[in-house]
Every structure is written in structure tokens, then in C-alpha cells.
Design an enzyme around this catalytic site. Structure first.
Site, PDB file in Angstrom:
ATOM      1  N   GLY A  11       0.816  -1.214   0.000  1.00 33.58           N
ATOM      2  CA  GLY A  11       0.000   0.000   0.000  1.00 33.58           C
ATOM      3  C   GLY A  11       0.844   1.256   0.000  1.00 33.58           C
ATOM      4  O   GLY A  11       1.653   1.465   0.901  1.00 33.58           O
ATOM      5  N   GLY A  13      -0.330   4.444   0.172  1.00 34.52           N
ATOM      6  CA  GLY A  13      -1.113   5.597   0.633  1.00 34.52           C
ATOM      7  C   GLY A  13      -0.276   6.411   1.609  1.00 34.52           C
ATOM      8  O   GLY A  13       0.955   6.307   1.645  1.00 34.52           O
ATOM      9  N   PHE A  14      -0.954   7.237   2.402  1.00 31.67           N
ATOM     10  CA  PHE A  14      -0.240   8.081   3.373  1.00 31.67           C
ATOM     11  C   PHE A  14       0.705   7.245   4.242  1.00 31.67           C
ATOM     12  O   PHE A  14       1.854   7.610   4.464  1.00 31.67           O
ATOM     13  CB  PHE A  14      -1.235   8.762   4.320  1.00 31.67           C
ATOM     14  CG  PHE A  14      -1.873   9.992   3.775  1.00 31.67           C
ATOM     15  CD1 PHE A  14      -1.133  11.146   3.580  1.00 31.67           C
ATOM     16  CD2 PHE A  14      -3.221  10.020   3.477  1.00 31.67           C
ATOM     17  CE1 PHE A  14      -1.719  12.304   3.099  1.00 31.67           C
ATOM     18  CE2 PHE A  14      -3.828  11.169   2.999  1.00 31.67           C
ATOM     19  CZ  PHE A  14      -3.081  12.307   2.811  1.00 31.67           C
ATOM     20  N   VAL A  79      -1.996  -7.075  -4.541  1.00 30.25           N
ATOM     21  CA  VAL A  79      -1.694  -8.160  -3.605  1.00 30.25           C
ATOM     22  C   VAL A  79      -2.977  -8.953  -3.401  1.00 30.25           C
ATOM     23  O   VAL A  79      -4.015  -8.396  -3.017  1.00 30.25           O
ATOM     24  CB  VAL A  79      -1.163  -7.590  -2.272  1.00 30.25           C
ATOM     25  CG1 VAL A  79      -1.058  -8.677  -1.225  1.00 30.25           C
ATOM     26  CG2 VAL A  79       0.199  -6.927  -2.498  1.00 30.25           C
ATOM     27  N   GLU A 166     -18.495  17.823   2.902  1.00 31.25           N
ATOM     28  CA  GLU A 166     -17.728  18.511   1.852  1.00 31.25           C
ATOM     29  C   GLU A 166     -18.316  18.225   0.469  1.00 31.25           C
ATOM     30  O   GLU A 166     -18.417  19.113  -0.378  1.00 31.25           O
ATOM     31  CB  GLU A 166     -16.256  18.082   1.918  1.00 31.25           C
ATOM     32  CG  GLU A 166     -15.576  18.633   3.168  1.00 31.25           C
ATOM     33  CD  GLU A 166     -14.101  18.308   3.288  1.00 31.25           C
ATOM     34  OE1 GLU A 166     -13.658  17.319   2.666  1.00 31.25           O
ATOM     35  OE2 GLU A 166     -13.398  19.035   4.009  1.00 31.25           O
ATOM     36  N   ASP A 296      -5.381   3.295   7.827  1.00 25.20           N
ATOM     37  CA  ASP A 296      -6.791   2.890   7.848  1.00 25.20           C
ATOM     38  C   ASP A 296      -6.983   1.386   8.027  1.00 25.20           C
ATOM     39  O   ASP A 296      -8.106   0.933   8.245  1.00 25.20           O
ATOM     40  CB  ASP A 296      -7.465   3.295   6.523  1.00 25.20           C
ATOM     41  CG  ASP A 296      -7.886   4.758   6.499  1.00 25.20           C
ATOM     42  OD1 ASP A 296      -7.555   5.480   7.465  1.00 25.20           O
ATOM     43  OD2 ASP A 296      -8.540   5.174   5.528  1.00 25.20           O
TER      44      ASP A 296
HETATM   45  C1  LIG Z   1     -13.184  10.934   0.563  1.00 24.22           C
HETATM   46  C2  LIG Z   1     -12.226  10.985   1.722  1.00 24.22           C
HETATM   47  C3  LIG Z   1     -11.920  12.211   2.295  1.00 24.22           C
HETATM   48  C4  LIG Z   1     -11.009  12.282   3.360  1.00 24.22           C
HETATM   49  N1  LIG Z   1     -10.706  13.500   3.904  1.00 24.22           N
HETATM   50  C5  LIG Z   1      -9.754  13.574   4.870  1.00 24.22           C
HETATM   51  C6  LIG Z   1      -9.341  14.841   5.388  1.00 24.22           C
HETATM   52  O1  LIG Z   1      -9.862  15.890   4.999  1.00 24.22           O
HETATM   53  N2  LIG Z   1      -8.363  14.857   6.329  1.00 24.22           N
HETATM   54  C7  LIG Z   1      -7.782  13.695   6.766  1.00 24.22           C
HETATM   55  O2  LIG Z   1      -6.867  13.764   7.613  1.00 24.22           O
HETATM   56  N3  LIG Z   1      -8.151  12.497   6.306  1.00 24.22           N
HETATM   57  C8  LIG Z   1      -9.128  12.405   5.379  1.00 24.22           C
HETATM   58  N4  LIG Z   1      -9.496  11.189   4.883  1.00 24.22           N
HETATM   59  C9  LIG Z   1      -8.890   9.983   5.445  1.00 24.22           C
HETATM   60  C10 LIG Z   1      -7.533   9.707   4.854  1.00 24.22           C
HETATM   61  O3  LIG Z   1      -7.528   9.924   3.468  1.00 24.22           O
HETATM   62  C11 LIG Z   1      -7.178   8.265   5.181  1.00 24.22           C
HETATM   63  O4  LIG Z   1      -7.218   8.117   6.577  1.00 24.22           O
HETATM   64  C12 LIG Z   1      -5.781   7.921   4.678  1.00 24.22           C
HETATM   65  O5  LIG Z   1      -5.722   8.018   3.270  1.00 24.22           O
HETATM   66  C13 LIG Z   1      -5.391   6.508   5.090  1.00 24.22           C
HETATM   67  O6  LIG Z   1      -4.115   6.256   4.601  1.00 24.22           O
HETATM   68  P1  LIG Z   1      -3.640   4.756   4.357  1.00 24.22           P
HETATM   69  O7  LIG Z   1      -2.233   4.855   3.886  1.00 24.22           O
HETATM   70  O8  LIG Z   1      -3.937   3.937   5.551  1.00 24.22           O
HETATM   71  O9  LIG Z   1      -4.585   4.195   3.232  1.00 24.22           O
HETATM   72  P2  LIG Z   1      -4.826   4.699   1.738  1.00 24.22           P
HETATM   73  O10 LIG Z   1      -4.468   6.127   1.579  1.00 24.22           O
HETATM   74  O11 LIG Z   1      -6.197   4.265   1.403  1.00 24.22           O
HETATM   75  O12 LIG Z   1      -3.774   3.850   0.898  1.00 24.22           O
HETATM   76  C14 LIG Z   1      -3.922   2.476   0.744  1.00 24.22           C
HETATM   77  C15 LIG Z   1      -3.169   2.063  -0.486  1.00 24.22           C
HETATM   78  O13 LIG Z   1      -3.161   0.642  -0.540  1.00 24.22           O
HETATM   79  C16 LIG Z   1      -3.373   0.227  -1.867  1.00 24.22           C
HETATM   80  N5  LIG Z   1      -3.962  -1.109  -1.825  1.00 24.22           N
HETATM   81  C17 LIG Z   1      -5.113  -1.479  -1.215  1.00 24.22           C
HETATM   82  N6  LIG Z   1      -5.322  -2.794  -1.375  1.00 24.22           N
HETATM   83  C18 LIG Z   1      -4.279  -3.250  -2.094  1.00 24.22           C
HETATM   84  C19 LIG Z   1      -3.930  -4.534  -2.614  1.00 24.22           C
HETATM   85  N7  LIG Z   1      -4.702  -5.608  -2.390  1.00 24.22           N
HETATM   86  N8  LIG Z   1      -2.811  -4.650  -3.345  1.00 24.22           N
HETATM   87  C20 LIG Z   1      -1.993  -3.572  -3.557  1.00 24.22           C
HETATM   88  N9  LIG Z   1      -2.299  -2.352  -3.110  1.00 24.22           N
HETATM   89  C21 LIG Z   1      -3.401  -2.194  -2.390  1.00 24.22           C
HETATM   90  C22 LIG Z   1      -4.300   1.285  -2.453  1.00 24.22           C
HETATM   91  O14 LIG Z   1      -4.202   1.337  -3.865  1.00 24.22           O
HETATM   92  C23 LIG Z   1      -3.792   2.555  -1.773  1.00 24.22           C
HETATM   93  O15 LIG Z   1      -2.828   3.208  -2.550  1.00 24.22           O
HETATM   94  C24 LIG Z   1     -10.418  11.092   3.844  1.00 24.22           C
HETATM   95  C25 LIG Z   1     -10.740   9.865   3.264  1.00 24.22           C
HETATM   96  C26 LIG Z   1     -11.634   9.815   2.213  1.00 24.22           C
HETATM   97  C27 LIG Z   1     -11.964   8.489   1.594  1.00 24.22           C
END
Ligand SMILES: Cc1cc2nc3c(=O)[nH]c(=O)nc-3n(C[C@H](O)[C@H](O)[C@H](O)COP(=O)(O)OP(=O)(O)OC[C@H]3O[C@@H](n4cnc5c(N)ncnc54)[C@H](O)[C@@H]3O)c2cc1C
Length: 413
Positions: A11, A13-14, A79, A166, A296
Site C-alpha cells: 500500500g 497511501g499516506f 496483492v 464537503e 486505515d
Molecule cells: C473521501 C475521503 C476524504 C477524506 N478527507 C480527509 C481529510 O480531509 N483529512 C484527513 O486527515 N483524512 C481524510 N481522509 C482519510 C484519509 O484519506 C485516510 O485516513 C488515509 O488516506 C489513510 O491512509 P492509508 O495509507 O492507511 O490508506 P490509503 O491512503 O487508502 O492507501 C492504501 C493504499 O493501498 C493500496 N492497496 C489497497 N489494497 C491493495 C492490494 N490488495 N494490493 C496492492 N495495493 C493495495 C491502495 O491502492 C492505496 O494506494 C479522507 C478519506 C476519504 C476516503
């Protein structure tokens, strides 16, 4: 089996991108696997869906993020299986990768809470793909309504948390400014935006003052609030509520909750609330050696034991902290419990209006000052210089001209 890496991060993401970056900078060999070849900035997805900014403002190629960090290899692959006991991941093409440390940062997926029809008819808003699909749906809805002589044009947003507020605010602003200009005031008068939540408040996690401000602002924009009543079903033509009301809606947006994805459910780790993994204070999974779960995908706590929300800042900080602990694992150091720096919350409620509750003390801001803070924070968090410039440019155009900064192309499925 490729086991040349010290750490595998699932992943980008953030959480995962930050962990990989920190580890790479320390000279650790990392394999970062993401199903997409880009990092997506979820907080601005609603702006992509409402044509305020473009995809290239919120998505950054992962290979560009890591182009100068030689120890990190980016692999674009889905994955399909994680074996937490052996820290092995399998990708869709059948390849397997194993490392001494496995970081699971695969985010979440929409949770429809078994609401009948939601899976089939609602538009989720969790990825760039979701946002462009919704944007296409909204554009075609207006084109379709423009061909009709009369009748209401309703859009329903389910979930009055920050994402729902929003999204509803941005949709209502488009009805107020864009539809009269690009179509006609007559069509704008037929458009309605509904915001529904089973909780009797908007922005339930915020203070009563911020909630009241938000309700007033949404009211002024014409958003119809349906609070304190749950959604019992989503249909092709709207939603049904627990009190028997039917709200018409040709488009229904789901901003109603998240749960951990399938790959986590099948990882062999014990799942907690929302299907997420209840990690230890040092962010490791309790029932596997050398496995970290972040962002998340995890239920994390701060140093006081309080549960942390699913937020970008929590995910980003967990990535940074995990990298330090992983480095300690690899160099004979000691892991430290996650120390979260609480920066607070904010939500945009349309043009020039936002609410912000800053820091652990929740210093409250409303109106233009909160709006400017919101812009500044989101600009700072965007993942690259080009993305920041694009977003700023699009915001300026939208603000000055009251027009969408983007053109939506494509056809609804
Ligand atoms: C619409 C929306 C608005 C938001 N607004 C805010 C805000 O204003 N302020 C704030 O602080 N937070 C906000 N959030 C929350 C914030 O975006 C999330 O908490 C944050 O992105 C979580 O980060 P992460 O790295 O855990 O997951 P993610 O950012 O979701 O990254 C997960 C990554 O894993 C990858 N992935 C998933 N499954 C697989 C797999 N099986 N194989 C390979 N790759 C995979 C995905 O492609 C993705 O790139 C918002 C969320 C959403 C949905």
C-alpha cells in the site's frame, strides 16, 4: 520467491508511502507494492468528482516519489494474499515476495453495512476511480435533465461526516453557481442536494458550535438535511429511510463508512472493529512476528490509550513511527510506543467557509479563517510540488470565475 528485500510495504497511501520513504532514506531495502502506480490524496477526491480540480492535482506517480531513493523498489501489482505467519505476499500474477518485516498499509474499502442496494446503486468515494466515475455520472445527469421539460434532479449524499459534508457543499455550490451559468436558472431551480445521516448531527466528531455553523452554511446553500434517521435501502431512483420516507435521488453518493479490505480479512490476523487489526502500541500486529499494520487498516491508540480516527495525519504519522521501530528491529534497537501528535480536524463547507478544530486543545475556527487554514493544510499535505501548483491554480480559477476548473469526459457505465 523473491526475498531480497528487508521490508515489504503493501500500500502506497499516506501510511505506506511515508514508511517506505523513511526506511529508504535510512538505506533499508524496501519493496513497495501498490495496485496503482500512483499515490492518491483522498481528502480532495470530492473536488475531482465535482470538477473543481483534476486528477493530476491529487495523484502522484509512486515512481516519481521514490526516484531519488534508490533502496525502494516500486512494484505495481495487486496483492491477492498475505501470509502473516511467514511474512509472504502473493500478487495477482502469482509471484510471491517475502521479507524479514512486512508492513500492511492497504487502507480500507467502503462499508455499506449490508444496506440493501448500496453496493449496486451507490457511488462510493474512496479512490480516484470512484471520483472520476461519480464526476461522469453527475455530468451526464445534468445533460439528461437538460433534455427533459420538467421534474426534480436530486442527488443524495449518505453520511454527514467530513466527506459527506464537503461533497454535499460542493454539489450545492455547483447548483448555485455553475448550473445557472452553463445550463439555465430553470434547471438549477429543479436541482436538489440531500444529506442523510442516522446521527442527529452533521460532523458528529466536531464541537456543537462547528456543527451549528455547518448546518447553517449547508442550509444557506440549499442542502436538505435528513438527520437522525438511518438509510434502509438504496435503489436506482433514490433511498429509503427507516421512518418509511423515500428520498428521490438519481445519484446516491456513499460517504457512510469504511472497513478493512479483503486482503486484510484473509491475512490470518485477528480483526477488530471495522475489520481492522487492533495493533499493539508499537504498531505491530499482536499475533504475528515482524508484521506492522498501519493507517486505515489498523485500530491504533495514542499514548493515553485513546482510539485514533481514520485520518490522513494519523496514517502519515503511523508510517513515520513504524519506520523508526522497523529500523530499531533491524539494528538491534528498541521499539517505542506510537506517540501521535494530534493536529485536530477540519472540514470545508463551501466557498469561503470551513470549520477547523486545531490541536489537542481543539482551538475552534469557523468561516474564512478556517477556510484559509483548510487550503493551507491541504496544500501542504499534497504529495508533490506539481500537484500543489495544479491544485492552487484550479482553486484560484474556480474562486474567481465561479466555474469548474476541469472538463469531465467519459460516459456513464
Ligand atoms: C473521501 C475521503 C476524504 C477524506 N478527507 C480527509 C481529510 O480531509 N483529512 C484527513 O486527515 N483524512 C481524510 N481522509 C482519510 C484519509 O484519506 C485516510 O485516513 C488515509 O488516506 C489513510 O491512509 P492509508 O495509507 O492507511 O490508506 P490509503 O491512503 O487508502 O492507501 C492504501 C493504499 O493501498 C493500496 N492497496 C489497497 N489494497 C491493495 C492490494 N490488495 N494490493 C496492492 N495495493 C493495495 C491502495 O491502492 C492505496 O494506494 C479522507 C478519506 C476519504 C476516503
Amino acid at each position: 520467491m523473491d526475498d531480497t528485500y528487508q521490508v515489504i510495504v503493501v500500500g502506497g497511501g499516506f501510511a505506506g508511502m511515508t514508511a517506505a520513504k523513511e526506511l529508504g532514506l535510512k538505506g533499508i531495502r524496501v519493496l513497495l507494492i501498490d495496485a496503482n502506480n500512483y499515490h492518491q490524496f483522498q481528502p480532495l477526491l470530492y473536488q475531482v468528482a465535482t470538477a473543481q480540480i483534476g486528477v493530476s492535482a491529487i495523484a502522484r506517480p509512486l515512481r516519481s516519489v521514490f526516484r531519488r531513493i534508490r533502496g525502494v523498489r516500486v512494484l505495481t501489482a495487486e496483492v491477492t494474499a498475505i501470509d502473516s505467519a511467514t511474512r509472504t505476499v502473493t500478487t495477482a500474477d502469482g509471484s510471491t515476495y517475502r521479507a524479514r518485516i512486512l508492513v500492511i498499509a492497504a487502507g480500507a474499502v467502503p462499508n455499506f453495512f449490508n444496506t440493501p442496494g448500496a453496493d449496486e446503486y451507490a457511488y462510493p468515494l474512496y479512490s480516484v476511480t470512484d471520483a472520476t466515475r461519480l464526476g461522469t455520472g453527475l455530468t451526464h445527469l445534468l445533460d439528461e435533465a437538460d433534455r427533459e421539460p420538467a421534474g426534480s434532479v436530486d442527488v443524495v449524499v449518505i453520511g454527514a461526516g467530513p466527506t459527506g459534508v464537503e461533497t454535499a457543499g460542493a454539489l450545492a455550490e455547483n447548483v448555485k453557481y455553475v448550473v445557472p451559468k452553463y445550463f439555465s436558472p430553470v434547471l438549477a431551480a429543479r436541482c436538489r442536494v440531500h444529506l442523510v445521516d442516522m446521527v442527529p448531527n452533521v460532523l458528529n466528531a466536531f464541537s456543537p458550535k462547528s456543527q451549528e455553523y455547518t448546518r447553517n452554511r449547508l442550509g444557506k446553500l440549499g442542502v436538505q438535511l435528513h438527520l437522525g434517521v438511518g438509510v434502509t435501502g438504496v435503489r436506482a431512483d433514490g433511498v429509503t429511510l427507516a421512518d418509511g420516507t423515500v428520498i428521490p435521488g438519481r445519484i446516491v453518493v456513499w460517504a457512510g463508512g469504511l472497513k478493512a479490505g479483503k486482503v486484510i480479512a484473509e491475512s490470518g490476523l485477528t480483526q477488530g472493529r471495522g475489520g481492522r487489526i487492533d495493533v499493539r502500541p508499537d504498531l505491530t500486529a499482536p499475533d504475528a512476528e515482524g508484521v506492522y499494520v498501519l493507517g486505515d487498516a489498523a485500530n491504533m491508540t495514542d499514548s493515553t490509550g485513546a482510539k485514533l480516527p481514520q485520518l490522513g495525519s494519523v496514517a502519515q504519522q503511523s508510517g513515520k513511527w513504524a519506520a523508526r521501530n522497523i529500523y530499531a528491529d533491524l539494528t538491534g534497537g528498541t521499539r517505542q510506543p506510537f506517540g501521535y501528535w494530534d493536529k485536530g480536524y477540519m472540514a470545508m463547507v463551501g466557498r469561503g467557509a470551513a470549520v477547523a478544530e486545531i490541536g489537542r486543545r481543539r482551538v475552534q475556527l469557523q468561516g474564512p479563517l478556517a477556510f484559509v487554514s483548510w487550503l493551507g493544510v491541504h496544500l501542504a499535505l499534497l504529495p508533490g510540488f506539481q500537484q500543489k501548483v495544479r491544485a492552487l491554480f484550479s482553486w484560484a480559477i474556480g474562486y474567481v470565475t465561479h466555474s469548474p476548473a476541469q472538463v469531465v469526459v467519459g460516459r456513464p457505465e
